[in-house]
Design a protein around this motif. Structure first.
Motif, PDB file in Angstrom:
ATOM      1  N   GLY A  68      -8.026   2.606  -9.975  1.00  0.00           N
ATOM      2  CA  GLY A  68      -8.397   3.841  -9.291  1.00  0.00           C
ATOM      3  C   GLY A  68      -7.636   4.064  -8.000  1.00  0.00           C
ATOM      4  N   ALA A  69      -6.652   3.206  -7.719  1.00  0.00           N
ATOM      5  CA  ALA A  69      -5.890   3.304  -6.471  1.00  0.00           C
ATOM      6  C   ALA A  69      -4.984   4.537  -6.480  1.00  0.00           C
ATOM      7  CB  ALA A  69      -5.058   2.047  -6.260  1.00  0.00           C
ATOM      8  N   VAL A  70      -4.636   5.003  -5.283  1.00  0.00           N
ATOM      9  CA  VAL A  70      -3.769   6.172  -5.145  1.00  0.00           C
ATOM     10  C   VAL A  70      -2.530   5.861  -4.301  1.00  0.00           C
ATOM     11  CG1 VAL A  70      -5.670   7.806  -5.395  1.00  0.00           C
ATOM     12  CG2 VAL A  70      -5.058   6.988  -3.118  1.00  0.00           C
ATOM     13  N   ASP A  71      -2.481   4.697  -3.729  1.00  0.00           N
ATOM     14  CA  ASP A  71      -1.383   4.318  -2.836  1.00  0.00           C
ATOM     15  C   ASP A  71      -0.333   3.526  -3.605  1.00  0.00           C
ATOM     16  OD1 ASP A  71       0.312   3.506  -0.856  1.00  0.00           O
ATOM     17  OD2 ASP A  71      -1.091   2.108   0.085  1.00  0.00           O
ATOM     18  N   PHE A  72       0.817   4.149  -3.837  1.00  0.00           N
ATOM     19  CA  PHE A  72       1.909   3.487  -4.551  1.00  0.00           C
ATOM     20  C   PHE A  72       3.157   3.410  -3.669  1.00  0.00           C
ATOM     21  CE2 PHE A  72      -0.920   4.675  -7.923  1.00  0.00           C
ATOM     22  CZ  PHE A  72      -0.793   3.653  -8.845  1.00  0.00           C
ATOM     23  N   ARG A  73       2.941   3.242  -2.386  1.00  0.00           N
ATOM     24  CA  ARG A  73       4.090   3.067  -1.491  1.00  0.00           C
ATOM     25  C   ARG A  73       4.814   1.772  -1.830  1.00  0.00           C
ATOM     26  NH1 ARG A  73       1.217   3.411   4.144  1.00  0.00           N
ATOM     27  NH2 ARG A  73      -0.255   2.183   2.893  1.00  0.00           N
ATOM     28  N   ILE A  74       6.091   1.717  -1.500  1.00  0.00           N
ATOM     29  CA  ILE A  74       6.911   0.547  -1.817  1.00  0.00           C
ATOM     30  C   ILE A  74       6.306  -0.720  -1.228  1.00  0.00           C
ATOM     31  CG2 ILE A  74       9.138  -0.558  -1.371  1.00  0.00           C
ATOM     32  CD1 ILE A  74      10.440   2.193  -1.580  1.00  0.00           C
ATOM     33  N   ALA A  75       5.873  -0.655   0.037  1.00  0.00           N
ATOM     34  CA  ALA A  75       5.310  -1.836   0.694  1.00  0.00           C
ATOM     35  C   ALA A  75       4.047  -2.316  -0.023  1.00  0.00           C
ATOM     36  CB  ALA A  75       4.998  -1.522   2.156  1.00  0.00           C
ATOM     37  N   THR A  76       3.237  -1.367  -0.479  1.00  0.00           N
ATOM     38  CA  THR A  76       1.987  -1.715  -1.170  1.00  0.00           C
ATOM     39  C   THR A  76       2.269  -2.412  -2.493  1.00  0.00           C
ATOM     40  OG1 THR A  76       0.828   0.162  -0.181  1.00  0.00           O
ATOM     41  CG2 THR A  76      -0.135  -0.804  -2.168  1.00  0.00           C
ATOM     42  N   ILE A  77       3.159  -1.843  -3.300  1.00  0.00           N
ATOM     43  CA  ILE A  77       3.456  -2.410  -4.609  1.00  0.00           C
ATOM     44  C   ILE A  77       4.159  -3.757  -4.479  1.00  0.00           C
ATOM     45  CG2 ILE A  77       4.683  -2.043  -6.777  1.00  0.00           C
ATOM     46  CD1 ILE A  77       2.200  -0.255  -6.260  1.00  0.00           C
ATOM     47  N   ALA A  78       5.063  -3.871  -3.501  1.00  0.00           N
ATOM     48  CA  ALA A  78       5.756  -5.145  -3.301  1.00  0.00           C
ATOM     49  C   ALA A  78       4.771  -6.239  -2.900  1.00  0.00           C
ATOM     50  CB  ALA A  78       6.836  -4.988  -2.225  1.00  0.00           C
ATOM     51  N   LYS A  79       3.779  -5.880  -2.084  1.00  0.00           N
ATOM     52  CA  LYS A  79       2.778  -6.855  -1.661  1.00  0.00           C
ATOM     53  C   LYS A  79       1.889  -7.274  -2.827  1.00  0.00           C
ATOM     54  CE  LYS A  79      -0.948  -7.587   1.701  1.00  0.00           C
ATOM     55  NZ  LYS A  79      -1.711  -6.966   2.824  1.00  0.00           N
ATOM     56  N   LEU A  80       1.470  -6.299  -3.634  1.00  0.00           N
ATOM     57  CA  LEU A  80       0.630  -6.608  -4.791  1.00  0.00           C
ATOM     58  C   LEU A  80       1.386  -7.452  -5.813  1.00  0.00           C
ATOM     59  CD1 LEU A  80      -1.117  -3.150  -5.403  1.00  0.00           C
ATOM     60  CD2 LEU A  80      -2.164  -5.235  -4.483  1.00  0.00           C
ATOM     61  N   GLY A  81       2.690  -7.233  -5.883  1.00  0.00           N
ATOM     62  CA  GLY A  81       3.493  -7.947  -6.873  1.00  0.00           C
ATOM     63  C   GLY A  81       4.121  -9.227  -6.366  1.00  0.00           C
TER      64      GLY A  81
END
Length: 211
Positions: free
Chosen positions: A38-51
């Motif tokens: 349900g997330a809406v934040d797909f900024r580069i920093a966010t995705i890199a941190k999650l991954g």
């Protein structure tokens, strides 16, 4: 708006390096999980941190010139996130009751709070339906508990942290708000920001078994 899965297939077909293909696959999987939550934040920093530790390139690598394929895929997922933001805002009441949410500095927290408000309204509607039930049958057979737990959403750690902060004493103090006796939140003038049960529903969500 491009379908992220179609963008993924198109970009993947253009990559020659096995390492790049593997990195793109890892990035796509992380974005899929993030969207499903349900997330809406797909900024580069966010995705890199999650991954991190899952094979997703670092934020700097994605921002580099050679990271264009990764950015193309992230942009497609962000478009879906932006669409969800519009849907969340569309579910808000038009009276301006929650205009204060726009003043929250962190955009991720802002949309998580908006989504939470929408969920609370949905839960209230469901509770009204449950109140009309006169007879309730409970299946105590083996395996029923597992079936119930399997239906729980997969909350990400940063989403849970955002919910914790939304009712933390530090956050409420910064906003000039206080908790009411029945789980409401009021401003310094005693005006109700969130109605009775708001704090309670968040605490119930935080008490669930998360996977």
């Amino acid at each position: 708006m491009s379908d992220p899965n179609e963008v993924y297939e198109a970009v993947l077909s253009q990559l020659k390096s096995a390492r790049s293909r593997k990195s793109l696959e890892a990035l796509h999987e992380v974005c899929q999980e993030h969207h499903s939550s349900g997330a809406v934040d797909f900024r580069i920093a966010t995705i890199a941190k999650l991954g991190d530790n899952r094979g997703v390139p670092s934020a700097q690598t994605i921002r580099n010139k050679t990271g264009e394929p990764y950015r193309a895929l992230i942009d497609a997922w962000q478009a879906l996130g932006d669409q969800k933001k519009k849907e969340i805002k569309g579910r808000m009441t038009p009276s301006g009751k929650y205009d204060w949410v726009d003043d929250l500095g962190n955009p991720t927290h802002r949309y998580l709070v908006l989504d939470l408000i929408a969920q609370v309204r949905h839960l209230r509607a469901e509770n009204k339906g449950f109140a009309s039930i006169k007879k309730l049958e409970i299946d105590c057979r083996s395996g029923s508990e597992v079936a119930v737990e399997s239906q729980l959403p997969n909350f990400l750690s940063h989403e849970l942290d955002a919910l914790k902060e939304a009712i933390s004493d530090e956050f409420l103090m910064r906003q000039g708000w206080v908790r009411g006796e029945r789980g409401s939140i009021k401003d310094q003038n005693g005006k109700v920001i969130f109605r009775n049960g708001f704090v309670d529903i968040i605490e119930k969500v935080l008490s669930l078994k998360h996977v």
